[in-house]
Design a protein around this motif. Sequence first.
Motif, mmCIF file in Angstrom:
data_model
loop_
_atom_site.group_PDB
_atom_site.id
_atom_site.type_symbol
_atom_site.label_atom_id
_atom_site.label_comp_id
_atom_site.label_asym_id
_atom_site.label_seq_id
_atom_site.Cartn_x
_atom_site.Cartn_y
_atom_site.Cartn_z
ATOM 1 N N ARG A 1 0.830 -1.207 0.000
ATOM 2 C CA ARG A 1 0.000 0.000 0.000
ATOM 3 C C ARG A 1 0.862 1.254 0.000
ATOM 4 O O ARG A 1 0.597 2.205 -0.750
ATOM 5 C CB ARG A 1 -0.925 -0.016 1.210
ATOM 6 N N MET A 2 1.881 1.275 0.829
ATOM 7 C CA MET A 2 2.761 2.441 0.886
ATOM 8 C C MET A 2 3.472 2.660 -0.444
ATOM 9 O O MET A 2 3.581 3.796 -0.943
ATOM 10 C CB MET A 2 3.784 2.268 2.021
ATOM 11 N N LEU A 3 3.935 1.588 -1.072
ATOM 12 C CA LEU A 3 4.608 1.715 -2.364
ATOM 13 C C LEU A 3 3.643 2.222 -3.423
ATOM 14 O O LEU A 3 4.022 3.034 -4.281
ATOM 15 C CB LEU A 3 5.203 0.371 -2.782
ATOM 16 N N GLY A 4 2.411 1.773 -3.368
ATOM 17 C CA GLY A 4 1.416 2.253 -4.316
ATOM 18 C C GLY A 4 1.089 3.714 -4.135
ATOM 19 O O GLY A 4 0.891 4.456 -5.106
ATOM 20 N N ASP A 5 1.053 4.166 -2.872
ATOM 21 C CA ASP A 5 0.686 5.553 -2.574
ATOM 22 C C ASP A 5 1.830 6.529 -2.842
ATOM 23 O O ASP A 5 1.593 7.672 -3.261
ATOM 24 C CB ASP A 5 0.258 5.683 -1.111
ATOM 25 N N HIS A 6 3.065 6.110 -2.585
ATOM 26 C CA HIS A 6 4.191 7.051 -2.595
ATOM 27 C C HIS A 6 5.260 6.728 -3.630
ATOM 28 O O HIS A 6 6.060 7.613 -3.970
ATOM 29 C CB HIS A 6 4.808 7.129 -1.198
ATOM 30 N N ALA B 1 6.398 -10.693 -4.401
ATOM 31 C CA ALA B 1 5.315 -9.722 -4.261
ATOM 32 C C ALA B 1 5.818 -8.306 -4.527
ATOM 33 O O ALA B 1 5.106 -7.478 -5.117
ATOM 34 C CB ALA B 1 4.707 -9.803 -2.865
ATOM 35 N N LEU B 2 7.053 -8.023 -4.141
ATOM 36 C CA LEU B 2 7.625 -6.696 -4.349
ATOM 37 C C LEU B 2 8.146 -6.542 -5.774
ATOM 38 O O LEU B 2 8.031 -5.476 -6.371
ATOM 39 C CB LEU B 2 8.721 -6.453 -3.319
ATOM 40 N N ALA B 3 8.689 -7.616 -6.317
ATOM 41 C CA ALA B 3 9.132 -7.573 -7.715
ATOM 42 C C ALA B 3 7.961 -7.340 -8.652
ATOM 43 O O ALA B 3 8.093 -6.654 -9.677
ATOM 44 C CB ALA B 3 9.860 -8.857 -8.072
ATOM 45 N N VAL C 1 12.369 -4.847 -8.509
ATOM 46 C CA VAL C 1 13.056 -6.090 -8.884
ATOM 47 C C VAL C 1 14.480 -6.146 -8.348
ATOM 48 O O VAL C 1 15.094 -7.210 -8.319
ATOM 49 C CB VAL C 1 13.067 -6.269 -10.417
ATOM 50 N N HIS C 2 14.996 -5.007 -7.935
ATOM 51 C CA HIS C 2 16.351 -4.961 -7.384
ATOM 52 C C HIS C 2 16.244 -5.058 -5.866
ATOM 53 O O HIS C 2 15.575 -4.240 -5.235
ATOM 54 C CB HIS C 2 17.049 -3.673 -7.816
ATOM 55 N N GLN C 3 16.897 -6.059 -5.288
ATOM 56 C CA GLN C 3 16.705 -6.335 -3.868
ATOM 57 C C GLN C 3 18.021 -6.783 -3.224
ATOM 58 O O GLN C 3 18.759 -7.577 -3.799
ATOM 59 C CB GLN C 3 15.642 -7.427 -3.669
ATOM 60 N N GLY D 1 14.457 -1.752 -4.829
ATOM 61 C CA GLY D 1 14.450 -0.597 -5.703
ATOM 62 C C GLY D 1 13.861 -0.862 -7.071
ATOM 63 O O GLY D 1 13.874 -1.991 -7.574
ATOM 64 N N ARG D 2 13.362 0.209 -7.662
ATOM 65 C CA ARG D 2 12.944 0.206 -9.065
ATOM 66 C C ARG D 2 14.098 0.633 -9.958
ATOM 67 O O ARG D 2 13.991 0.566 -11.187
ATOM 68 C CB ARG D 2 11.756 1.151 -9.275
ATOM 69 N N VAL D 3 15.173 1.124 -9.349
ATOM 70 C CA VAL D 3 16.380 1.513 -10.073
ATOM 71 C C VAL D 3 17.479 0.512 -9.718
ATOM 72 O O VAL D 3 17.493 -0.045 -8.619
ATOM 73 C CB VAL D 3 16.800 2.950 -9.698
#
Length: 265
Positions: free
Chosen positions: A21-26, A47-49, A54-56, A71-73
């Motif tokens: 939820r936090m990732l979706g909002d921010h 779930a996060l990927a 995808v970077h973890q 990260g997305r980067v």
Amino acid sequence: MLSIATWNINSVRLRIDQVVRMLGDHAPDILCLQEIKCQEHQFPAQALADLGYVHQAVHGQKGYHGVATIGRVPFREFGRHDWQDNGEARHVGVELTGPGAQHGLIVENVYIPAGGDTPDRAINPKFGQKLDFLERMARWADALDRPTLIVGDFNVAPLECDVYDHKALLKVVSHTPVEVESLDRLRDAHGFVDLGRRFIPAPDRNYSWWSYRSYWRQKDQGRRLDHMWASPELASQATAHRLVEDTRRWDAPSDHIPLVTEFDL
């Protein structure tokens, strides 16, 4: 632009829906989590990927502690320090590898020990371990020579206005003078800039943690235990900083809230 968030999630598997939820909002580009409370193979990586993270880099431990940076980067894991010298999973560092000005930026994700209940190392070994942890970190920071952002749950509220009642908490672990002095040495070792207080100057309210006991929330008896510090040159590129306080009002929340800083990189 680059946005980086930090959050002591207090069990990532228990609160994965809140992370989503936090990732979706921010939508931060990078999220640093502390107290994930799981081993690496138990981390909800897929779930996060699925959300683009995808970077973890995950440094886990069974049932306790643990940190993870997602990260997305693109980034590469840069190191794991054992500043407590006991094998606990309390740090992971990453180096951004993408193109442009972000390339080479170091993001250090740390979960400093709470230190137990009694601020006396002679009768409380956990308190001594916390002070030793900070001292080892200060020696490490003294040798830093690259733009670095260090974030996480530092478990110290350094300023008088970082707690709801300075005089009442002077002898309470997290706000004692010896802890504040140790944290100050860490900050000064590299000249870190406290972004929380750069954007929300003292004495303005700036809390990131509240006890689970309901009366603490009703009376707003918080403490600023979570921090984002930047090397001076990186701090000059920070453009915004915010607290995501609404997470503390979600069902079965973490006792900490996320912090988010944006950089013009």
